[in-house]
Design an enzyme around this catalytic site. Structure first.
Site, short mmCIF file in Angstrom:
data_model
loop_
_atom_site.label_atom_id
_atom_site.label_comp_id
_atom_site.label_asym_id
_atom_site.label_seq_id
_atom_site.Cartn_x
_atom_site.Cartn_y
_atom_site.Cartn_z
N ASP A 42 0.84 -1.20 0.00
CA ASP A 42 0.00 0.00 0.00
C ASP A 42 0.87 1.25 0.00
O ASP A 42 1.99 1.23 0.50
CB ASP A 42 -0.91 0.00 1.25
CG ASP A 42 -2.18 0.82 1.06
OD1 ASP A 42 -3.26 0.22 0.95
OD2 ASP A 42 -2.08 2.07 1.03
N ASP A 67 3.86 2.50 -4.46
CA ASP A 67 2.96 3.41 -5.18
C ASP A 67 2.74 2.75 -6.54
O ASP A 67 3.66 2.72 -7.37
CB ASP A 67 3.60 4.79 -5.33
CG ASP A 67 2.72 5.74 -6.12
OD1 ASP A 67 1.69 5.29 -6.68
OD2 ASP A 67 3.05 6.93 -6.18
N TYR A 161 -13.56 7.46 -13.17
CA TYR A 161 -13.59 6.18 -12.45
C TYR A 161 -14.25 5.10 -13.32
O TYR A 161 -13.71 4.02 -13.50
CB TYR A 161 -14.38 6.36 -11.14
CG TYR A 161 -14.43 5.12 -10.27
CD1 TYR A 161 -13.36 4.79 -9.46
CD2 TYR A 161 -15.55 4.29 -10.26
CE1 TYR A 161 -13.40 3.65 -8.64
CE2 TYR A 161 -15.60 3.15 -9.45
CZ TYR A 161 -14.52 2.85 -8.65
OH TYR A 161 -14.56 1.72 -7.87
N THR A 196 -17.11 0.54 2.58
CA THR A 196 -15.71 0.69 3.00
C THR A 196 -15.42 2.18 3.24
O THR A 196 -16.28 3.03 3.00
CB THR A 196 -14.74 0.20 1.91
OG1 THR A 196 -14.91 1.03 0.76
CG2 THR A 196 -14.96 -1.24 1.54
P1 NAD Z 1 -10.30 2.17 0.10
O1 NAD Z 1 -10.15 3.62 -0.22
O2 NAD Z 1 -10.91 1.80 1.40
O3 NAD Z 1 -8.86 1.46 0.00
C1 NAD Z 1 -8.02 1.69 -1.11
C2 NAD Z 1 -6.58 1.44 -0.70
O4 NAD Z 1 -5.74 1.71 -1.83
C3 NAD Z 1 -6.10 2.37 0.44
O5 NAD Z 1 -5.47 1.60 1.45
C4 NAD Z 1 -5.10 3.29 -0.26
O6 NAD Z 1 -4.03 3.74 0.60
C5 NAD Z 1 -4.59 2.40 -1.39
N1 NAD Z 1 -4.00 3.16 -2.50
C6 NAD Z 1 -4.48 4.30 -3.07
N2 NAD Z 1 -3.63 4.74 -4.00
C7 NAD Z 1 -2.60 3.86 -4.05
C8 NAD Z 1 -1.39 3.79 -4.81
N3 NAD Z 1 -1.08 4.72 -5.69
N4 NAD Z 1 -0.56 2.74 -4.60
C9 NAD Z 1 -0.85 1.80 -3.66
N5 NAD Z 1 -1.96 1.83 -2.90
C10 NAD Z 1 -2.82 2.85 -3.08
O7 NAD Z 1 -11.09 1.52 -1.13
P2 NAD Z 1 -12.02 0.19 -1.22
O8 NAD Z 1 -13.41 0.61 -1.13
O9 NAD Z 1 -11.50 -0.86 -0.32
O10 NAD Z 1 -11.75 -0.19 -2.74
C11 NAD Z 1 -10.79 -1.14 -3.13
C12 NAD Z 1 -10.95 -1.41 -4.62
O11 NAD Z 1 -12.28 -1.87 -4.88
C13 NAD Z 1 -10.76 -0.18 -5.50
O12 NAD Z 1 -10.11 -0.55 -6.69
C14 NAD Z 1 -12.17 0.27 -5.77
O13 NAD Z 1 -12.29 1.01 -6.97
C15 NAD Z 1 -12.87 -1.07 -5.87
N6 NAD Z 1 -14.31 -1.01 -5.65
C16 NAD Z 1 -14.82 -0.59 -4.46
C17 NAD Z 1 -16.20 -0.56 -4.30
C18 NAD Z 1 -16.83 -0.13 -3.00
O14 NAD Z 1 -18.04 0.03 -2.98
N7 NAD Z 1 -16.08 0.04 -1.93
C19 NAD Z 1 -17.04 -0.94 -5.34
C20 NAD Z 1 -16.49 -1.36 -6.53
C21 NAD Z 1 -15.12 -1.40 -6.67
#
Ligand code: NAD
Length: 257
Positions: A42, A67, A161, A196
């Protein structure tokens, strides 16, 4: 071998990007539960360490800074995980961000930030972990797309997105076809709304959105992050041995309306 045994990840090594919190953390916990050593990779290095310490137990769970938008950082991550845990069997490309704004008002910088994390990041991690998997003729990649790659959901305006998530599904198909006869399978999960930190942030800004989301979700509720666990285990293990190039929707019926 029994059907359940085919879900085992005993002795395997997995990386989950963006796993310091949210869906990534849940999926990392599930992979560890099924026997894998797991790297919590992360950009938030401190939180990755904390999450790793929380999940460390029967198997090794380590925090690794990365990153995903930076190719050198991705290469360093692959080296670090290989040195500390061994060759990588499973990669879950989960790191993602969202920035909501009407398309005509979205700055190019904002557009590029979202593309950099959500699409470039998936490509870079798949490229560098994929090379190692191709050398060993063994590996499974699970990309996290979204139902937003299939349906321009409302009311939030998130062209960047949605476009990146559609791109993740096509990247999944492209890699799957290129690597299918070389031992590497590539599939994707497209979740609907899961509760989340990412979703909480959006709802803090515009709480009224939740009503629209619920009205449009036939099951009438948001998903719980832990409801992704079994699907990632299926795609990350031999249980899905004849599956590649698929994106599996898990959205409470949202895209079936
Ligand atoms: P979140 O924001 O809770 O977690 C995302 C994580 O990614 C964080 O820990 C952040 O530090 C890390 N991150 C961000 N930029 C980064 C980078 N450049 N390099 C490394 N790490 C990085 O998000 P989430 O809700 O757990 O979502 C996780 C995935 O699921 C994402 O790809 C999101 O698009 C996808 N998603 C989420 C949902 C939802 O409803 N939560 C729905 C569909 C898809």
């Amino acid at each position: 071998m029994s059907a359940l045994e085919r879900f085992s990840l005993d002795g395997e090594v997995a990386i989950v990007t963006g796993a310091a919190q949210g869906l990534g953390k849940q999926m990392a916990a599930a992979l560890a539960e099924m026997g894998a050593d797991v790297a919590i990779a992360d950009v938030n290095a401190e939180k990755a360490e904390r999450t790793a310490a929380e999940l460390d137990g029967e198997t090794d769970v380590i925090g690794v800074p990365v990153d995903v938008t930076d190719e050198a950082s991705v290469e360093t991550m692959v080296e670090a995980v290989t040195d500390r845990l061994g060759p990588i069997d499973v990669l879950v490309n989960n790191a993602g961000i969202v920035e909501n704004s009407p398309a005509e008002e979205t700055s190019f910088d904002s557009w590029r930030r979202v593309v950099a994390v959500n699409l470039d990041g998936v490509f870079l991690c798949a490229k560098h972990v994929g090379r190692q998997m191709l050398d060993r003729e063994e590996g499974r990649i699970v990309n996290i797309s979204s139902m937003s790659g299939f349906d321009a959901n409302v009311p939030q305006k998130q062209a960047s997105y949605n476009s990146t998530k559609a791109g993740v599904s096509m990247l999944t198909e492209s890699l799957a076809v290129e690597w299918a006869d070389r031992g590497v399978r590539v599939n994707a999960i497209a979740p609907g709304y899961m509760r989340t930190e990412l979703v909480d942030e959006t709802l803090e800004e515009s709480p009224e959105m939740e009503d629209t989301w619920l009205e449009n979700t036939p099951m009438g509720r948001l998903g719980r992050p832990e409801e992704l666990r079994e699907l990632v285990l299926y795609l990350a293990s031999d249980a899905s041995s004849y599956m590649t190039g698929s994106t599996v929707l898990i959205d409470g019926g949202y895209t079936s309306r």
